[in-house]
Motif scaffolding. Structure first.
Motif, PDB file in Angstrom:
ATOM      1  N   ASN A  37     -21.483   5.526  38.167  1.00  0.00           N
ATOM      2  CA  ASN A  37     -20.540   6.431  38.653  1.00  0.00           C
ATOM      3  C   ASN A  37     -20.005   7.567  37.782  1.00  0.00           C
ATOM      4  N   ILE A  38     -20.159   7.142  36.457  1.00  0.00           N
ATOM      5  CA  ILE A  38     -19.483   8.095  35.466  1.00  0.00           C
ATOM      6  C   ILE A  38     -20.233   9.501  35.341  1.00  0.00           C
ATOM      7  N   GLY A  39     -19.553  10.785  35.375  1.00  0.00           N
ATOM      8  CA  GLY A  39     -19.895  11.743  35.264  1.00  0.00           C
ATOM      9  C   GLY A  39     -21.440  12.142  35.840  1.00  0.00           C
ATOM     10  N   ASP A  40     -22.335  12.667  34.891  1.00  0.00           N
ATOM     11  CA  ASP A  40     -23.526  13.013  35.180  1.00  0.00           C
ATOM     12  C   ASP A  40     -24.683  12.144  34.347  1.00  0.00           C
ATOM     13  N   VAL A  41     -26.051  12.408  34.544  1.00  0.00           N
ATOM     14  CA  VAL A  41     -27.037  11.619  33.642  1.00  0.00           C
ATOM     15  C   VAL A  41     -26.733  12.036  32.284  1.00  0.00           C
ATOM     16  N   ALA A  59     -11.058   3.643  24.215  1.00  0.00           N
ATOM     17  CA  ALA A  59     -10.509   4.070  23.284  1.00  0.00           C
ATOM     18  C   ALA A  59      -9.898   5.262  23.846  1.00  0.00           C
ATOM     19  N   HIS A  60     -10.534   6.166  24.361  1.00  0.00           N
ATOM     20  CA  HIS A  60      -9.747   7.369  24.426  1.00  0.00           C
ATOM     21  C   HIS A  60      -8.798   7.230  25.796  1.00  0.00           C
ATOM     22  N   ALA A  61      -8.928   6.383  26.661  1.00  0.00           N
ATOM     23  CA  ALA A  61      -7.960   6.136  27.877  1.00  0.00           C
ATOM     24  C   ALA A  61      -7.707   7.438  28.779  1.00  0.00           C
ATOM     25  N   ALA A 110     -10.491   8.045  33.751  1.00  0.00           N
ATOM     26  CA  ALA A 110     -12.003   7.622  33.519  1.00  0.00           C
ATOM     27  C   ALA A 110     -12.288   6.207  34.342  1.00  0.00           C
ATOM     28  N   ASP A 111     -13.455   6.256  34.525  1.00  0.00           N
ATOM     29  CA  ASP A 111     -13.912   5.094  35.542  1.00  0.00           C
ATOM     30  C   ASP A 111     -13.693   3.661  34.986  1.00  0.00           C
ATOM     31  N   TYR A 112     -14.091   3.648  33.783  1.00  0.00           N
ATOM     32  CA  TYR A 112     -14.299   2.090  33.350  1.00  0.00           C
ATOM     33  C   TYR A 112     -12.980   1.320  33.422  1.00  0.00           C
ATOM     34  N   GLY A 162     -16.534  15.539  37.831  1.00  0.00           N
ATOM     35  CA  GLY A 162     -16.724  14.158  38.121  1.00  0.00           C
ATOM     36  C   GLY A 162     -15.723  13.104  37.820  1.00  0.00           C
ATOM     37  N   PHE A 163     -14.755  13.368  37.138  1.00  0.00           N
ATOM     38  CA  PHE A 163     -13.998  12.211  36.841  1.00  0.00           C
ATOM     39  C   PHE A 163     -13.167  11.756  37.898  1.00  0.00           C
ATOM     40  N   ALA A 164     -12.519  10.702  38.190  1.00  0.00           N
ATOM     41  CA  ALA A 164     -11.999   9.931  39.196  1.00  0.00           C
ATOM     42  C   ALA A 164     -10.901  10.554  39.622  1.00  0.00           C
TER      43      ALA A 164
HETATM   44  C1  LIG Z   1     -18.955  16.665  31.891  1.00  0.00           C
HETATM   45  C2  LIG Z   1     -18.325  15.305  31.692  1.00  0.00           C
HETATM   46  C3  LIG Z   1     -17.989  14.556  32.620  1.00  0.00           C
HETATM   47  C4  LIG Z   1     -17.487  13.214  32.634  1.00  0.00           C
HETATM   48  N1  LIG Z   1     -17.220  12.545  33.766  1.00  0.00           N
HETATM   49  C5  LIG Z   1     -16.848  11.350  33.472  1.00  0.00           C
HETATM   50  C6  LIG Z   1     -16.410  10.487  34.420  1.00  0.00           C
HETATM   51  O1  LIG Z   1     -16.736  10.828  35.582  1.00  0.00           O
HETATM   52  N2  LIG Z   1     -15.806   9.278  34.385  1.00  0.00           N
HETATM   53  C7  LIG Z   1     -15.436   9.022  33.116  1.00  0.00           C
HETATM   54  O2  LIG Z   1     -15.027   7.857  33.063  1.00  0.00           O
HETATM   55  N3  LIG Z   1     -15.768   9.601  32.132  1.00  0.00           N
HETATM   56  C8  LIG Z   1     -16.416  10.888  32.100  1.00  0.00           C
HETATM   57  N4  LIG Z   1     -16.681  11.574  31.123  1.00  0.00           N
HETATM   58  C9  LIG Z   1     -16.291  11.208  29.843  1.00  0.00           C
HETATM   59  C10 LIG Z   1     -17.219  10.162  29.185  1.00  0.00           C
HETATM   60  O3  LIG Z   1     -17.400   9.179  29.802  1.00  0.00           O
HETATM   61  C11 LIG Z   1     -17.140  10.103  27.767  1.00  0.00           C
HETATM   62  O4  LIG Z   1     -18.438   9.585  27.163  1.00  0.00           O
HETATM   63  C12 LIG Z   1     -16.037   9.140  27.396  1.00  0.00           C
HETATM   64  O5  LIG Z   1     -14.741   9.418  27.993  1.00  0.00           O
HETATM   65  C13 LIG Z   1     -15.694   8.856  25.814  1.00  0.00           C
HETATM   66  O6  LIG Z   1     -16.818   8.107  25.349  1.00  0.00           O
HETATM   67  P1  LIG Z   1     -17.477   8.817  24.107  1.00  0.00           P
HETATM   68  O7  LIG Z   1     -18.657   7.593  23.539  1.00  0.00           O
HETATM   69  O8  LIG Z   1     -18.072   9.974  24.309  1.00  0.00           O
HETATM   70  O9  LIG Z   1     -16.441   9.028  23.097  1.00  0.00           O
HETATM   71  P2  LIG Z   1     -16.174  10.149  21.677  1.00  0.00           P
HETATM   72  O10 LIG Z   1     -16.096  11.544  22.391  1.00  0.00           O
HETATM   73  O11 LIG Z   1     -17.096   9.998  20.783  1.00  0.00           O
HETATM   74  O12 LIG Z   1     -14.671   9.516  21.468  1.00  0.00           O
HETATM   75  C14 LIG Z   1     -13.637   9.548  22.359  1.00  0.00           C
HETATM   76  C15 LIG Z   1     -12.226   9.098  21.699  1.00  0.00           C
HETATM   77  O13 LIG Z   1     -12.385   7.859  21.245  1.00  0.00           O
HETATM   78  C16 LIG Z   1     -12.560   7.406  20.032  1.00  0.00           C
HETATM   79  N5  LIG Z   1     -13.345   6.361  19.884  1.00  0.00           N
HETATM   80  C17 LIG Z   1     -14.708   6.314  20.222  1.00  0.00           C
HETATM   81  N6  LIG Z   1     -15.314   5.182  19.760  1.00  0.00           N
HETATM   82  C18 LIG Z   1     -14.268   4.450  19.255  1.00  0.00           C
HETATM   83  C19 LIG Z   1     -14.328   3.034  18.858  1.00  0.00           C
HETATM   84  N7  LIG Z   1     -15.493   2.307  18.718  1.00  0.00           N
HETATM   85  N8  LIG Z   1     -12.985   2.672  18.250  1.00  0.00           N
HETATM   86  C20 LIG Z   1     -12.255   3.526  18.387  1.00  0.00           C
HETATM   87  N9  LIG Z   1     -12.004   4.649  18.844  1.00  0.00           N
HETATM   88  C21 LIG Z   1     -13.222   5.064  19.181  1.00  0.00           C
HETATM   89  C22 LIG Z   1     -12.993   8.900  19.302  1.00  0.00           C
HETATM   90  O14 LIG Z   1     -12.336   8.917  18.129  1.00  0.00           O
HETATM   91  C23 LIG Z   1     -12.328   9.749  20.261  1.00  0.00           C
HETATM   92  O15 LIG Z   1     -10.731   9.935  19.914  1.00  0.00           O
HETATM   93  C24 LIG Z   1     -17.303  12.737  31.288  1.00  0.00           C
HETATM   94  C25 LIG Z   1     -17.382  13.786  30.173  1.00  0.00           C
HETATM   95  C26 LIG Z   1     -17.959  14.949  30.296  1.00  0.00           C
HETATM   96  C27 LIG Z   1     -18.102  15.859  29.050  1.00  0.00           C
END
Ligand SMILES: Cc1cc2nc3c(=O)[nH]c(=O)nc-3n(C[C@H](O)[C@H](O)[C@H](O)COP(=O)(O)OP(=O)(O)OC[C@H]3O[C@@H](n4cnc5c(N)ncnc54)[C@H](O)[C@@H]3O)c2cc1C
Lengths: 777, 291, 163
Positions: free
Chosen positions: B104-108, B121-123, B127-129, B196-198
């Motif tokens: 259900n997260i975002g898009d492909v 980590a981003h909290a 977010a869905d998780y 697409g976020f919740a």
């Molecule tokens: C267009 C779009 C739509 C989205 N829609 C959704 C949605 O519908 N639902 C949803 O839940 N999310 C959504 N997201 C967010 C997406 O799921 C992100 O991938 C996620 O929130 C962050 O994961 P990342 O691996 O990309 O982290 P990054 O962007 O690489 O990192 C995010 C943060 O976490 C830290 N971090 C990363 N990994 C670790 C680690 N192992 N230990 C400690 N700190 C760490 C980084 O330093 C940074 O501060 C969307 C994002 C976009 C761009």
């Protein structure tokens, strides 16, 4: 299904895949940002974070001192550059001085304040963070109705009423019609601001050669020639020493039918630093500084008889102009007024426009430009009238169309609708959905508590812009056709396709006329040094105006080919077809390639004939073309959440002869997507301090592939006398017909709760509230 | 949309990565779906970006019989992408709720690169998780150069965009229980149309026995500053027969006592109501899947 | 954007009011406050480094206190601007004696409820791209402020009682 082509087939009318696609889908097309030049510099623009502020001082030193930064320019440096042009003229129009960089004041968030030029784009971006601007924030106003209130902050201090112009139009006897009416229906209807969001943002590369005094501007624009004329003027350059090239353009939707500050600014920078310079608009800048569309607040009144006959229409239109006029800003609402009666026989109309300055980025043409607003208004009003009269909305519409025999039909706003059978597409759409059954299904659904609705819209559009007297910069179009000595064909069109596919459709037309293979034809456009002057691509005009120009150039060329054919076949009874000339007496033939070779070799020439095979035609259309159609939407609102599901989407269009059904469907699909965007989710929201708070794609909701309904398309064909190809435009039709059909369907779904009207976008929360509050907003 | 200058390292071992971030002002990069947009907007400007993508250790998704939960646990390496979790046969069979959340997260495109460690980590409050992890009572395994610790998810996520992560600490893996046979599950989400976020997202797990609901876990995201477990709902439904009326009654408590978020996409009132609606939907589906 | 809410401090009203006016305490409790200088009566200049997850913003600004009605209420105006945008918060804080229900207070259950109600304006990049998260982060920052204030309060009380 796409068809493979053999020379003998007629190509017009076939679903032929686009010649453009291979380079687009393999990533080999060249966009502005792909251009690299030796010594090229990069520019980044510092923009106002305030909706309104005085600039107390600017300190550029920290930026200039940075390694790699070659120049920083601010307002006082560009005194010699002319203002950003407004091509529209209206009586009494107030035109604010629109310099390419802000001087002592900023007027909207995103207003360019300074430009930093550096050896790479990273340094340029860092540099603008180092420029110190001392702003004195001022009260800003973003809501056009608030801007009209007494005491509102003045966007331009010299015009405290924030009124750029008023415009009145009247036809027939509207006051009398309203006096005699048996029913009057009134409604305030808005068309929200939208961000055009083409996939490719804008971008410019400027290359100045001081020895030759030549400036080449690569720009992502829809109007290369007009851009050259206007930027040359702004920069004080000789027009013939300026060249505009539009490489691949990744969408425009009207937002690139403009002349922007950055285009002149990059020319200025290139001339100052003596090096090529590139500026690529970021997505954030695209939201903040490229024109927005729509921005209407409309007050409508319809006068009618109880039997449903419409009598009169009154409109007060408030247009949010933004802080400045871009190329056509003030003209857009006048198009809405022209189209306000829609397809119906309103003999008495009255309209007043107020053009309002706000501290927002200017509005201007966006897919449909004025016509979606007008169509949304009239189609909502027809539904309101149907509701009031308890009439079926389809029946009400059918009752008020001009009859087939009434064309050309002169409207109360002074237009002459060229040709039409307005009932035909509506009836076809009604058949496609099996309307009576559908209404029964709706009754059953509602009885079970389901919120199902059926929405109808019919639309007409002014397109094929247009007869020159009715357009700001000439409304003709040009084409050149050359047959090279080898027999290969080059078409030069003055239009500037950027996704519409004219490289394909024009090749189809030329292939049929000349009887050659499409593969032997190339269509060139978008380079002012190669192509004869042209107007460009916008307003559903390329095929409808550029097509006939090409057709006539082909006729001229064929006449010349025939002369050579007669000479070479030594006969005066020759027919040209299928890529050859045939002597009707002897049956002897000669191929075009041989004729081409002979015409360039010129050993012998027909009487009064020049060597070579080339013809150019500038075609002036006698009128606009008025395509029309009908959309029907079936939707259901989720009672618990307010979410709308589009269950069926039927679009029937009459754009007369279809050159390539694949491309026409593509235009309808894309148009409907943008219409759905407006109807359901898109909105550019400025807060009360004129901050654009939907400033990127995480908050500005575009429709997505995954949210698109299946679109069932249909066509009717009503011959048009406007041009020899019998074509009308189709680029905007999908958008124009869409939003009212969607809103009508959702209002229909909720009408039993007492809902009469809902403003766009139909967000789930808005609908949920209506359902929860029993129809009360 | 050009980030500020930064140093970039791509270590191949966890040890190396931990040593690099221990030096200070470093940000780790996982999928980059949250971090890179922030950097491009210059809302984040770390001096040093430590890219984790080459650390094979962090990609492992495996089952551990003994582990953290009595019935066994799934260990999801921090770098496991949303797509990997959504499509992993192991996750789909052993912890299907998590796979459903991931799908259900975002898009492909986002799911192809975004990671579970990054998302946790981003909290992000939407977010869905986190909804799923709350319902699963998941644990977060953290590591520094000096040592390791494991925190329950509700102690790990502290507030909007705030976690218990220390500056030199990494999320190593997320640990979820192997689902007990017969547990019904569901993730129901009202997606915000732009990103697409919740707007709200509700994850539910339920078990039934002899016609009674014996176990309910409900995690809610999007409503408040952080995801939470809707314990009132859980208590109200446990012990009932799980009828539609029982579900409605329990779901009505889902937003009780919560300071709801407001933004341009949804008012606090709407969010609260949608939390109830989506809680009921999640419970209904979960119960229909339980046996 | 409207903000409103309340937080109960384990402090007597007079004391809570004093703390809320104390630049040293404010500097300590405002998240990311790096420097707070008095520049006039009830007016301070400050530097703030706001860190929220990966987001970081440096702000320079002013804090002003007006409409003093000790110990009942006052208005707090915070303005800051930096490269990522600017913000202005204007709020009325009302202090009401209350009973502390959670946490430990050396005063027993006597405390003060601080009610706040105001308006936050945000501009620049923050406003353009941060809408989705503004409300939850603003609340989070306010919560953090009060938590630190409660902590600081407890410490100073401790210091006052236990010499
Ligand atoms: C267009 C779009 C739509 C989205 N829609 C959704 C949605 O519908 N639902 C949803 O839940 N999310 C959504 N997201 C967010 C997406 O799921 C992100 O991938 C996620 O929130 C962050 O994961 P990342 O691996 O990309 O982290 P990054 O962007 O690489 O990192 C995010 C943060 O976490 C830290 N971090 C990363 N990994 C670790 C680690 N192992 N230990 C400690 N700190 C760490 C980084 O330093 C940074 O501060 C969307 C994002 C976009 C761009």
């Amino acid at each position: 299904m796409a068809t493979t082509i053999t020379k003998t087939e007629t190509l017009v009318g076939k679903r032929i895949r686009r010649k453009e696609d291979p380079r687009l889908i393999t990533g080999t097309a060249t966009y502005v940002d792909d251009i690299q030049m030796p010594g090229m510099h990069h520019a980044c623009i510092l923009r106002s974070p305030h909706g309104a502020a005085r600039i107390r001082s600017i300190n550029i030193k920290p930026a200039i001192n940075q390694a790699g930064v070659v120049a920083v320019f601010i307002g006082k440096d560009i005194e010699a550059v002319g203002p950003v042009p407004c091509g529209a003229s209206l009586p009494g129009l107030r035109v604010p001085a629109h310099s390419i960089l802000a001087k002592d004041r900023v007027y909207y968030v995103g207003h360019p304040v300074a430009v930093a030029v550096a050896t790479d784009r990273y340094i340029a971006r860092d540099a603008i963070d180092l420029i110190e601007v001392d702003y004195e924030p001022l009260q800003a106003v973003s809501d056009p109705e608030k801007a009209l209130e007494p005491g509102a902050p003045a966007v331009h201090p010299e015009w405290p009423d924030n009124t750029a112009f008023t415009f009145h139009q009247e036809g027939g006897e509207p006051e009398k019609a309203f006096k005699e009416a048996e029913v009057v229906v009134k409604q305030r209807i808005t068309s929200q601001r939208l961000v055009p969001t083409s996939i490719e943002t804008r971008g410019v590369v400027a290359d100045y050669r001081s020895a030759e005094k030549n400036l080449t501007l690569y720009s992502s624009t829809q109007i290369p020639h007009l851009l050259r004329t206007l930027v040359a003027q702004m920069l004080g350059l000789a027009e013939n020493r300026m060249r505009v090239i539009t490489p691949e353009v990744g969408g425009g939707f009207g937002s690139k039918l403009n002349v922007y500050a950055e285009e002149a600014l990059m020319g200025f920078v290139a001339m100052k630093i003596g090096k090529p310079v590139k500026w690529i608009e970021s997505r954030r800048e695209n939201f903040l500084c490229t024109i927005h569309g729509r921005g209407h607040v409309d007050y409508y009144e319809i006068a009618a008889r109880r039997d449903g006959t419409v009598l009169g229409l009154r409109l007060k239109l408030i247009q949010d102009l933004g802080a400045y006029h871009q190329l056509l800003t003030p003209a857009i609402p006048t198009l809405s007024v022209l189209m306000m009666p829609g397809l119906y026989k309103f003999r008495n109309v009255i309209a007043d426009i107020v053009g309002v300055f706000t501290n927002c980025v200017p509005t201007d043409a966006y897919r449909g430009a004025g016509r979606p607003e007008a169509t949304h208004g009239i189609e909502r009003m027809m539904d309101l009238l149907a509701l009031e009269l308890k009439m079926d909305p389809a029946e009400l519409r059918l009752k008020n169309f001009p009859g087939k025999g009434e064309f050309p039909y002169l409207t109360a706003t002074g237009l002459s609708y060229d040709s039409g059978d307005y009932a035909a597409p509506l009836k076809k759409a009604l058949d496609m959905v099996d309307y009576h059954k559908l209404r029964n299904a709706q009754r059953d659904a509602k009885a079970k508590g389901r919120l199902m609705g059926i929405g109808i819209s019919t639309y007409g559009e002014i397109c094929a812009f247009g007869p020159s007297p009715a357009t700001p910069a000439g409304g003709w179009e040009s084409a050149t056709v050359k047959i090279e000595p080898s027999g290969k064909v080059t078409v030069l069109t003055g239009t500037s396709p950027h996704g519409q596919g004219e490289e394909t459709t024009f090749a189809q037309i030329a292939a049929d006329e000349l009887g050659v293979s499409m593969d032997d034809i190339i269509v060139l456009h978008g380079d002012t040094s190669i192509v004869q002057y042209g107007i460009g691509t916008f307003g559903s005009r390329s095929t409808a105006v550029g097509g006939p120009a090409l057709y006539y150039a082909l006729q001229d060329l064929k006449a010349k080919i025939k002369k050579f054919g007669e000479m070479l076949l030594e006969s005066d009874d020759v027919t040209c077809s299928g890529g050859q000339c045939i002597c009707n007496k002897t049956g002897k033939t000669i191929e075009f390639a041989q004729i081409a070779a002979a015409s360039y070799r010129a050993m012998k020439l027909p009487p009064n004939t020049e060597p070579g095979l080339m013809a150019t035609h500038f075609w002036e259309p006698p009128n606009f073309a008025f395509p029309f159609g009908a959309h029907i939407v079936v939707s259901e609102v989720d009672r618990d959440t307010g979410q709308v599901e589009i269950q069926r989407y039927v679009a029937v269009d009459d754009c007369v002869n279809i050159i390539n059904p694949l491309l026409v469907d593509g235009q309808i699909h894309g148009g409907v997507a943008q219409g759905l965007g407006q109807a359901l989710c898109e909105q550019a929201v400025y807060d009360e301090n004129a901050q654009l708070i939907t400033g990127e794609l995480m908050d500005y909701a575009l429709p997505k592939a995954s949210t698109m309904p299946y679109i069932e398309t249909g066509h009717t064909i009503t011959p048009s006398p406007v041009n020899p190809l019998g074509v009308k435009g189709v680029g905007e039709a999908g958008t124009i017909g869409c939003s009212p059909a969607v809103v009508n369907s959702v209002v229909d779904a909720l009408s039993h709760l007492g809902v009469r009207h809902i403003d766009m976008p139909l967000t789930s929360e808005k609908l949920w509230k209506l359902v929860r509050q029993g129809g009360q907003a | 949309m050009i980030p500020q200058n930064f140093e970039y390292s791509a270590p191949t071992s966890l040890k190396e990565a931990l040593a690099l971030i221990a030096k200070g002002d470093a940000k780790v990069l996982a999928g980059g779906m949250s971090l890179i947009p922030l950097m491009k907007l210059r809302l984040a400007a770390p001096e040093h970006v430590v890219d984790l993508s080459r650390i094979a250790d962090l990609k492992s998704v495996h089952e551990d019989g003994k582990g953290e939960f009595p019935g066994g646990a799934l260990h999801l390496g921090a770098l496991a992408t949303h797509f990997e979790i959504e499509s992993s046969a192991l996750v789909r069979s052993k912890c299907p709720l998590l796979a459903e959340v991931a799908s259900n997260i975002g898009d492909v495109q986002v799911r192809n690169v975004g990671t579970i460690g990054g998302s946790t980590a981003h909290a992000d409050p939407a977010a869905d998780y986190p909804a799923g992890l709350m319902a699963l009572e998941a644990k977060v395994h953290l590591t520094t150069a000096k040592g390791e610790r494991t925190l329950p998810i509700d102690q790990f996520i502290v507030d909007a965009l705030s976690t218990a992560l220390k500056p030199n600490e990494l999320v190593r893996e997320i640990i979820v229980p192997v689902e007990t046979r017969g547990t019904g599950f569901s993730y129901q989400k009202l997606a915000q149309p732009a990103s697409g976020f919740a707007v709200v997202g509700v994850a539910a797990r339920v078990r039934k026995s002899a016609g009674k609901v014996t176990f309910v876990r409900v995690g809610v995201t999007g409503l408040a500053g952080k995801a939470f477990r809707a314990t009132r709902v859980e208590k109200l439904l446990e012990g009932t027969s799980g009828s539609a009326a029982d579900i409605q009654k329990a779901a009505a408590q889902a937003a009780e006592g919560v300071d709801a978020n407001t933004d341009l996409h949804a008012s606090a009132d709407y969010r609260r109501q949608m939390t109830k609606v989506f809680t009921a939907r999640a419970l209904t589906q979960a119960l229909s899947r339980a046996d | 954007m409207k903000v409103g809410g309340s937080y109960t401090l384990p402090l007597l009203r007079q004391r809570a009011h004093e703390l809320l006016q104390d630049p040293a305490i404010l500097a300590r409790c405002m998240p990311g406050c790096e420097d707070l200088k008095k520049i006039g009566p009830d007016e301070y200049e400050m530097q703030m480094k706001v860190v929220v997850s990966a987001v970081q913003g440096l702000f320079a600004g002013k804090v002003r206190i007006t409409d003093q009605k000790p110990p009942e209420s006052f208005r707090l105006i915070v303005e800051g601007s930096g490269k990522v945008g600017f913000m202005k918060g204007d709020g009325l804080l009302t202090l009401v004696p209350a009973t502390v229900t959670t946490g430990v207070s050396i005063l027993g259950s006597e405390g003060t409820e601080v009610r706040y109600e105001g308006d936050v304006q945000v501009g620049g990049t923050l406003a353009g791209v941060g809408q989705r998260l503004l409300d939850s982060t603003a609340k989070m920052i306010i919560r953090k402020f009060f938590e630190k204030l409660a902590e600081a309060g407890a410490e100073t009380e401790q210091a006052a009682i236990v010499p």
